[in-house]
Structure formats: C-alpha cells, structure tokens
Design an enzyme around this catalytic site. Structure first.
Site, PDB file in Angstrom:
ATOM      1  N   GLN A  28      -7.650   8.477   2.625  1.00 50.07           N
ATOM      2  CA  GLN A  28      -6.704   8.433   3.759  1.00 50.07           C
ATOM      3  C   GLN A  28      -5.277   8.124   3.324  1.00 50.07           C
ATOM      4  O   GLN A  28      -4.341   8.315   4.080  1.00 50.07           O
ATOM      5  CB  GLN A  28      -7.150   7.362   4.770  1.00 50.07           C
ATOM      6  CG  GLN A  28      -8.457   7.693   5.444  1.00 50.07           C
ATOM      7  CD  GLN A  28      -9.074   6.475   6.127  1.00 50.07           C
ATOM      8  OE1 GLN A  28      -8.806   6.206   7.276  1.00 50.07           O
ATOM      9  NE2 GLN A  28      -9.920   5.756   5.420  1.00 50.07           N
ATOM     10  N   THR A  37       3.925   2.872   5.642  1.00 48.97           N
ATOM     11  CA  THR A  37       2.516   2.451   5.632  1.00 48.97           C
ATOM     12  C   THR A  37       1.718   3.399   6.511  1.00 48.97           C
ATOM     13  O   THR A  37       2.214   3.827   7.549  1.00 48.97           O
ATOM     14  CB  THR A  37       2.349   1.000   6.145  1.00 48.97           C
ATOM     15  OG1 THR A  37       0.952   0.765   6.391  1.00 48.97           O
ATOM     16  CG2 THR A  37       3.100   0.738   7.438  1.00 48.97           C
ATOM     17  N   GLY A  57       0.842  -1.204   0.000  1.00 51.98           N
ATOM     18  CA  GLY A  57       0.000   0.000   0.000  1.00 51.98           C
ATOM     19  C   GLY A  57       0.871   1.246   0.000  1.00 51.98           C
ATOM     20  O   GLY A  57       1.835   1.327   0.743  1.00 51.98           O
ATOM     21  N   ARG A  69     -26.937  15.119  15.265  1.00 54.70           N
ATOM     22  CA  ARG A  69     -26.924  13.722  14.826  1.00 54.70           C
ATOM     23  C   ARG A  69     -25.656  13.025  15.266  1.00 54.70           C
ATOM     24  O   ARG A  69     -24.609  13.655  15.388  1.00 54.70           O
ATOM     25  CB  ARG A  69     -26.913  13.704  13.300  1.00 54.70           C
ATOM     26  CG  ARG A  69     -28.188  13.141  12.770  1.00 54.70           C
ATOM     27  CD  ARG A  69     -28.227  13.158  11.285  1.00 54.70           C
ATOM     28  NE  ARG A  69     -29.599  13.320  10.866  1.00 54.70           N
ATOM     29  CZ  ARG A  69     -29.984  13.984   9.810  1.00 54.70           C
ATOM     30  NH1 ARG A  69     -29.109  14.597   9.058  1.00 54.70           N
ATOM     31  NH2 ARG A  69     -31.254  14.058   9.500  1.00 54.70           N
ATOM     32  N   ASP A  80       4.253  -4.444   6.297  1.00 54.07           N
ATOM     33  CA  ASP A  80       4.737  -5.735   6.824  1.00 54.07           C
ATOM     34  C   ASP A  80       4.833  -6.807   5.744  1.00 54.07           C
ATOM     35  O   ASP A  80       5.719  -7.663   5.790  1.00 54.07           O
ATOM     36  CB  ASP A  80       3.899  -6.202   8.020  1.00 54.07           C
ATOM     37  CG  ASP A  80       2.421  -6.262   7.727  1.00 54.07           C
ATOM     38  OD1 ASP A  80       2.001  -5.829   6.630  1.00 54.07           O
ATOM     39  OD2 ASP A  80       1.673  -6.732   8.600  1.00 54.07           O
ATOM     40  N   ARG A 138       1.246  -5.171  -5.852  1.00 49.45           N
ATOM     41  CA  ARG A 138       1.212  -6.412  -5.087  1.00 49.45           C
ATOM     42  C   ARG A 138       1.647  -7.506  -6.071  1.00 49.45           C
ATOM     43  O   ARG A 138       1.308  -7.445  -7.241  1.00 49.45           O
ATOM     44  CB  ARG A 138      -0.189  -6.707  -4.577  1.00 49.45           C
ATOM     45  CG  ARG A 138      -0.844  -5.465  -3.969  1.00 49.45           C
ATOM     46  CD  ARG A 138      -1.227  -5.642  -2.527  1.00 49.45           C
ATOM     47  NE  ARG A 138      -1.965  -4.459  -2.069  1.00 49.45           N
ATOM     48  CZ  ARG A 138      -1.763  -3.854  -0.921  1.00 49.45           C
ATOM     49  NH1 ARG A 138      -0.857  -4.289  -0.081  1.00 49.45           N
ATOM     50  NH2 ARG A 138      -2.470  -2.807  -0.569  1.00 49.45           N
ATOM     51  N   GLU A 178     -16.490  10.308  20.810  1.00 44.37           N
ATOM     52  CA  GLU A 178     -17.097   9.775  22.028  1.00 44.37           C
ATOM     53  C   GLU A 178     -16.769   8.297  22.200  1.00 44.37           C
ATOM     54  O   GLU A 178     -16.623   7.793  23.303  1.00 44.37           O
ATOM     55  CB  GLU A 178     -18.624   9.946  21.986  1.00 44.37           C
ATOM     56  CG  GLU A 178     -19.116  11.275  22.504  1.00 44.37           C
ATOM     57  CD  GLU A 178     -18.786  12.448  21.595  1.00 44.37           C
ATOM     58  OE1 GLU A 178     -18.510  12.211  20.405  1.00 44.37           O
ATOM     59  OE2 GLU A 178     -18.768  13.582  22.096  1.00 44.37           O
ATOM     60  N   ASP A 180       1.691  -0.083  11.731  1.00 40.63           N
ATOM     61  CA  ASP A 180       1.625  -1.423  12.341  1.00 40.63           C
ATOM     62  C   ASP A 180       2.899  -2.248  12.148  1.00 40.63           C
ATOM     63  O   ASP A 180       2.847  -3.469  12.106  1.00 40.63           O
ATOM     64  CB  ASP A 180       0.435  -2.197  11.749  1.00 40.63           C
ATOM     65  CG  ASP A 180       0.557  -2.383  10.247  1.00 40.63           C
ATOM     66  OD1 ASP A 180       1.441  -1.751   9.633  1.00 40.63           O
ATOM     67  OD2 ASP A 180      -0.224  -3.162   9.680  1.00 40.63           O
ATOM     68  N   ASP A 207      -0.719   2.576   8.226  1.00 42.29           N
ATOM     69  CA  ASP A 207      -1.334   1.826   9.338  1.00 42.29           C
ATOM     70  C   ASP A 207      -0.570   1.882  10.655  1.00 42.29           C
ATOM     71  O   ASP A 207      -1.105   1.503  11.689  1.00 42.29           O
ATOM     72  CB  ASP A 207      -1.506   0.355   8.943  1.00 42.29           C
ATOM     73  CG  ASP A 207      -2.537   0.201   7.832  1.00 42.29           C
ATOM     74  OD1 ASP A 207      -3.450   1.048   7.759  1.00 42.29           O
ATOM     75  OD2 ASP A 207      -2.420  -0.743   7.035  1.00 42.29           O
ATOM     76  N   MET A 233      -9.442   3.495   7.984  1.00 43.03           N
ATOM     77  CA  MET A 233      -8.636   2.331   7.612  1.00 43.03           C
ATOM     78  C   MET A 233      -7.998   1.694   8.853  1.00 43.03           C
ATOM     79  O   MET A 233      -7.812   2.354   9.878  1.00 43.03           O
ATOM     80  CB  MET A 233      -7.571   2.724   6.604  1.00 43.03           C
ATOM     81  CG  MET A 233      -8.144   2.823   5.190  1.00 43.03           C
ATOM     82  SD  MET A 233      -6.859   3.020   3.963  1.00 43.03           S
ATOM     83  CE  MET A 233      -7.827   2.819   2.453  1.00 43.03           C
ATOM     84  N   GLY A 234      -7.623   0.439   8.727  1.00 40.03           N
ATOM     85  CA  GLY A 234      -7.003  -0.308   9.822  1.00 40.03           C
ATOM     86  C   GLY A 234      -7.655  -1.672   9.946  1.00 40.03           C
ATOM     87  O   GLY A 234      -8.626  -1.828  10.682  1.00 40.03           O
ATOM     88  N   ARG A 235      -7.165  -2.634   9.159  1.00 35.16           N
ATOM     89  CA  ARG A 235      -7.759  -3.977   9.204  1.00 35.16           C
ATOM     90  C   ARG A 235      -7.338  -4.718  10.467  1.00 35.16           C
ATOM     91  O   ARG A 235      -8.151  -5.318  11.143  1.00 35.16           O
ATOM     92  CB  ARG A 235      -7.342  -4.790   7.973  1.00 35.16           C
ATOM     93  CG  ARG A 235      -8.302  -4.608   6.814  1.00 35.16           C
ATOM     94  CD  ARG A 235      -8.091  -5.678   5.777  1.00 35.16           C
ATOM     95  NE  ARG A 235      -6.760  -5.628   5.205  1.00 35.16           N
ATOM     96  CZ  ARG A 235      -6.442  -4.965   4.098  1.00 35.16           C
ATOM     97  NH1 ARG A 235      -7.375  -4.295   3.455  1.00 35.16           N
ATOM     98  NH2 ARG A 235      -5.214  -4.964   3.642  1.00 35.16           N
TER      99      ARG A 235
HETATM  100  P1  ADP Z   1       2.293  -4.093   2.630  1.00 39.92           P
HETATM  101  O1  ADP Z   1       3.763  -4.113   2.357  1.00 39.92           O
HETATM  102  O2  ADP Z   1       1.721  -2.716   2.534  1.00 39.92           O
HETATM  103  O3  ADP Z   1       1.948  -4.810   3.907  1.00 39.92           O
HETATM  104  P2  ADP Z   1       1.356  -6.415   1.097  1.00 39.92           P
HETATM  105  O4  ADP Z   1       1.040  -7.225   2.303  1.00 39.92           O
HETATM  106  O5  ADP Z   1       0.411  -6.461  -0.037  1.00 39.92           O
HETATM  107  O6  ADP Z   1       1.576  -4.876   1.421  1.00 39.92           O
HETATM  108  O7  ADP Z   1       2.797  -6.903   0.576  1.00 39.92           O
HETATM  109  C1  ADP Z   1       3.376  -6.307  -0.558  1.00 39.92           C
HETATM  110  C2  ADP Z   1       4.089  -7.343  -1.367  1.00 39.92           C
HETATM  111  O8  ADP Z   1       5.144  -7.943  -0.602  1.00 39.92           O
HETATM  112  C3  ADP Z   1       3.255  -8.532  -1.832  1.00 39.92           C
HETATM  113  O9  ADP Z   1       2.473  -8.254  -2.953  1.00 39.92           O
HETATM  114  C4  ADP Z   1       4.343  -9.550  -2.135  1.00 39.92           C
HETATM  115  O10 ADP Z   1       4.932  -9.307  -3.392  1.00 39.92           O
HETATM  116  C5  ADP Z   1       5.372  -9.267  -1.038  1.00 39.92           C
HETATM  117  N1  ADP Z   1       5.160 -10.236   0.050  1.00 39.92           N
HETATM  118  C6  ADP Z   1       4.159 -10.264   0.970  1.00 39.92           C
HETATM  119  N2  ADP Z   1       4.254 -11.335   1.773  1.00 39.92           N
HETATM  120  C7  ADP Z   1       5.327 -12.035   1.342  1.00 39.92           C
HETATM  121  C8  ADP Z   1       5.949 -13.271   1.751  1.00 39.92           C
HETATM  122  N3  ADP Z   1       5.478 -13.987   2.751  1.00 39.92           N
HETATM  123  N4  ADP Z   1       7.055 -13.664   1.079  1.00 39.92           N
HETATM  124  C9  ADP Z   1       7.559 -12.935   0.061  1.00 39.92           C
HETATM  125  N5  ADP Z   1       7.013 -11.779  -0.372  1.00 39.92           N
HETATM  126  C10 ADP Z   1       5.912 -11.332   0.248  1.00 39.92           C
END
Ligand code: ADP
Length: 320
Positions: A251, A125, A11, A162, A103, A72, A187, A129, A127, A169-171
């Site tokens: 966001q 990111t 992201g 109202r 992550d 991705r 609140e 996180d 997030d 955002m924030g899964r």
């Molecule tokens: P973010 O980095 O924002 O958390 P994603 O979770 O979509 O976004 O991860 C981004 C990219 O990182 C993925 O599309 C993939 O190419 C790579 N990636 C994610 N997880 C793995 C993994 N376990 N091993 C290798 N590459 C990964």
C-alpha cells in the site's frame, strides 16, 4: 532567505518525490540554494546534507518512495538531538527547512520551530491523518492500490462464493479503509474511529446470505484488530468460512497517481513561498481545493484529524 533545506521523514508515501522536486525547482526558480537532507532527522543530526541542482530532481516525479530516503530517529526526540540538527543546518548557512512527512515528522518540525529554526510542514503520508488538510500526499495512490486489490479479490470471492476480509493500513485513522471500502463496494467497513460489534457484522452477513448474496467483502483498518481474529470470531458465531487478505506494505509503494503528483507539486511549491515570505512555523494543506497554511504548533496542539462520518453512514446505506 538564501538557502533552504528539504527532508522526507517517517513512513514513505508515493508523491514525496514530486514534492521534493517542487521544493527544489521552486527554490531555484526564486534564486535560492536548496539542500537535500538524506535519511530524515537521522541525516540531519549526522550532517548528511548535499546541495541539489535542477537535474538532481529530474526523472523522479513518477517514482514512489523518496530519493532523499526516510528514517525514524529516536535521538531527534531529545532537545540535544534537535540542537545538533540546527547546528548542522547553521554550519551550511541554511535558514529554513521544508519537512515532508506525517504527524511524527511534524512534531520534529514543531520542535525546531519552537527553538527558533523556521520549518514548513508538507503532509506526506498515505494515512490521510494530518490535521488541517483534507488530503495528504500519497493517500490517493494508496487508495487506488487498495481498490485494485479489492477488485481482484472480488473476482475470486464471486467465483468461489466466499466472504473475504481485507486488512488495510491505518492504525489510528480509518480513511484508507473508508474510502477504499466505499469505492470498492465493501459490505462492511471497520475503522478505529467507530466501535463495532461482532453481532452486527454477523447479522449483516446473514441478511446478505438470506437475500441470495453469495459473497461479501469486509474491509478492516489494522487499528481495529487483526483480520484473522475477526475471521475466527465470524466462524464461531455463524459457522461461515471467510478468507483473510492482509495487504501490508504494498500500500505504500508504486507510482503516484496524477492527483498525488499535482497535490505534491502545489504543496511543495507553496512551502517554499512561505519560507521566502519569512513565514516559517507553518504547515501547508489543501481545503476545498484551495491551498491553505496554518501555524504548525497550534495545529498539532488544537486540531485533530477527523474521519468523514457522513461517508461511513453512506457506505452502510449502500451496502444493505
Ligand atoms: P510519521 O512522520 O510518518 O508520522 P514517525 O511518527 O515515525 O513518522 O515520525 C518520524 C520521525 O519524526 C521520528 O522518527 C522522529 O525522528 C521525529 N519525531 C516524532 N515525534 C517527535 C517528537 N515528539 N519530537 C521530535 N521529533 C519527533
């Protein structure tokens, strides 16, 4: 080390450009050649790699998104995909890689490092996180975007007496909801890290109404559930009407705040220093306003990002 690469992945987040600029400028300052990998790990596999010059990163420090594009890439989760990526880097003589992302992107950097190609992770990111750093690049900007929206919604909430439910955002992480909720005087704040009860939410609304409150703001992190469903349940349980606003992708956008630009510049430059020092396989972060670095593999395996429960408690105390 003579040649390094940089990519943005996952992201996008405001401030990624400032981090790319810092990597390129810091690298060139230290007589390195710096290569941009376009389109995240997908671009790494396909070899979409270009040498960057000082001017390549001119005029981007204030821009949201990422000039290196992001993607991705499922293929990169496989060992074959990772090997293809390493071959592309080796073909150009690139010896180290800065990965700016969340992550998921860190997992990719960890895999490359495990296979002998040194990477340094830079937390990008909205997030907030990533384990091992108190703040990630983009979080402050996203927070300010959300607060701006809450303030505007508060105006109409006050005028029409109202209650508004604002879904942010924030899964898995509730940082945006928590910080924006506290800063926006919400609140009620619902985060994925804490169970909530509809009865509690309704009690707070009723108590507020009894003491003359004409409106309320409820901030919900998307990971908790949909704002619309919560609104329907409130109607069933109390007969109160509420309005729902889902903030969505706005966001992620916008010009990074000063704080995010400074953070991105510091972290991006530190990542290059680590590669020069021959210390790949690290992630950089900020703790108590000091730059830190730690083992990327260990961090993902042993550390977990945690929300500040003290702040969550405070938000409840201040919104009685
Ligand atoms: P973010 O980095 O924002 O958390 P994603 O979770 O979509 O976004 O991860 C981004 C990219 O990182 C993925 O599309 C993939 O190419 C790579 N990636 C994610 N997880 C793995 C993994 N376990 N091993 C290798 N590459 C990964």
């Amino acid at each position: 080390m003579k040649k390094i690469g940089v990519l943005t992945s996952g992201g996008d987040a405001p401030g990624m450009n400032a981090a790319v600029r810092a990597v390129v400028r810091k690298g060139i300052y230290h007589d390195l050649e710096v290569y941009g990998i376009y389109g995240g790990y997908a671009g790494l596999i396909s070899g979409n790699i270009k040498k960057l010059e000082l001017g390549s990163v001119g005029d981007i420090i204030h821009r949201g998104g990422t000039v290196l594009y992001s993607a991705r890439c499922e293929e990169f989760k496989t060992k074959e995909g990772q090997q293809k990526g390493i071959e592309q880097l080796k073909k150009l003589g690139i010896e180290g890689l800065v990965v700016i992302g969340g992550d998921g992107s860190y997992m990719g950097a960890k895999k490359l490092t495990e296979q002998g190609f040194p990477c340094v992770g830079v937390p990008g990111t909205i997030d907030n996180d990533i384990p091992g750093t108190e703040f990630t690049i983009g979080f402050d900007t996203a927070l300010n975007t959300v607060i701006d929206a809450i303030d505007k919604i508060r105006d109409t909430a006050t005028s029409h007496e109202r209650t508004f439910i604002i879904e942010v955002m924030g899964r898995d992480a509730g940082d945006i909801a928590l910080w924006a909720g506290l800063a926006g005087g919400a609140e009620t704040i619902l985060v994925p890290e804490e169970n909530f009860s509809m009865d509690d939410i309704c009690d707070r609304l009723k108590k507020g109404s009894e003491r003359g409150k004409k409106h309320s703001i409820i901030v919900v992190a998307e990971g908790v559930g949909s704002g619309v469903e919560i609104s329907q349940k409130i109607k069933e349980l109390t007969n109160y009407d509420t309005r729902v606003s889902v903030l969505g992708h706005m966001q992620r956008g916008g010009s990074p705040t000063a704080s995010d630009r400074v953070l991105a510049s510091r972290l991006g430059a530190r990542a290059v220093e680590l590669l020069i020092e021959g210390r790949g396989g690290r992630a950089v972060g900020i703790v108590k306003n000091e730059l830190v670095d730690y083992d990327i593999i260990e961090a993902l395996e042993t550390k977990k990002h945690e929300i500040d429960m003290g702040m969550l408690k405070l938000s409840k105390e201040l919104s009685i």
